[in-house]
Design a protein around this motif. Structure first.
Motif: not given
Length: 313
Positions: A67-76, A78-90
């Motif tokens: 991962p790199r700072p600024g990367d965006l990820s959809v955290v799900t 276990w079943s694959g249901t999306p819960r939130c979007v996070i942005r890597t800071t460091s």
């Protein structure tokens, strides 16, 4: 379109400054089992978990980029249901034995202690040894990633417990709003007709405070509207943290304020915009929303303000 894709598209609509047309993302869940994956997703949304760690050897074995700072990820979950979007800071790669108590606390798992972190992660890395072929050790490289939640956000009434966070937000912008101390903010909160915050994850990232006529408030701009208007809500201040400028939080607060005003039968929203020197961002923000100038005045410090009004149909 998958559920994750729909969630990502909703994030792009809500946060265009963070997810431009070329933005990309990865979707994943924590851990290698359902109980932990679902629990850690809940901890992220609860504001307790703001970091995660993985074995560098596992990234290498799977051919995954770090991962790199600024990367965006959809955290799900276990079943694959999306819960939130996070942005890597460091991101930092350190030996297992050098992970700090502060980082363990940021991971937010178990009791938050370094001892718990070491036991839980050593067990996880031992399970991954089947993939990597390398047993955990104090020297093994660990990828320590910190992140912030950037979606979803929520609008809710401000509470007394929010006042320290609101005070800190105001301090970021007091050169264009006005300074506040704790007692002044508590008084404004007590007399506000509308006071709401925007939370991202579980952190207050913006607020809007408005007063109806008759409040014990000595602001010369509020007093101007008291003398020249009626049936209004005076927007004393709207503040969005630097990190979330142009992210849609200001728009969301204004939409909620308009909804509140409509329910209460309020006829107009009023505010001031610095004219000399010009606050160009505030001028453009309020002009786009249909606010028109209904007067001007020069304040004791020599600043000239444009007094504006938005009629509510």
């Amino acid at each position: 379109m998958s559920e994750v894709e729909r969630f990502w598209n909703a994030f792009r609509v809500a946060e265009p400054a963070l997810a431009g047309p070329d933005a990309t993302y990865t979707a994943w869940h924590f851990c290698d089992n359902q109980a932990d994956a679902d629990e850690l997703a809940d901890l992220v949304l609860a504001g307790r978990k703001r970091a995660t760690a993985g074995a560098l050897w596992s990234y290498e074995a799977e051919g995954e980029p770090l991962p790199r700072p600024g990367d965006l990820s959809v955290v799900t979950d276990w079943s694959g249901t999306p819960r939130c979007v996070i942005r890597t800071t460091s991101v930092e790669v350190v030996p297992f034995g050098s992970v700090t108590e502060e980082f363990a606390a940021a991971e937010g798992e178990g009791d938050g202690s370094l001892d718990y972190w070491r036991r839980a992660h050593r067990a996880a890395f031992e399970r991954e040894a089947v993939l990597t072929g390398r047993a955990p050790s104090e020297e093994m490289p660990v990828v320590c990633e910190r992140f912030e939640v950037v979606y979803p956000y929520s609008i809710r009434p401000a509470r007394a417990s929010d006042l320290p966070a609101i005070l800190a937000l105001n301090a970021e912008w007091e050169h264009v709003t006005s300074p506040l101390d704790g007692a002044s903010l508590a008084t404004l909160h007590e007399h506000a007709a509308y006071h709401a915050v925007a939370e991202v994850g579980s952190r207050v990232r913006a607020f809007l405070l408005a007063l109806a006529p008759g409040a014990p408030y000595e602001s010369p701009n509020y007093r101007w509207f008291e003398d020249h208007s009626a049936g209004f809500l005076y927007i004393d201040r709207i503040v969005v943290t630097h990190a979330h400028q142009r992210s849609g939080l200001g728009d969301a607060l204004y939409r909620d304020l308009l909804s509140y005003a409509g329910r209460c039968g309020i006829e107009r929203l009023v505010c001031e915009v610095d004219a000399e020197p010009l606050n160009a961002a505030s001028d453009a923000f309020h002009s786009r929303r249909g606010f028109v100038e209904v007067g001007t005045q020069v304040l004791p410090d020599g600043k000239r303000v444009s007094l504006r009004e938005l009629s509510i149909p």
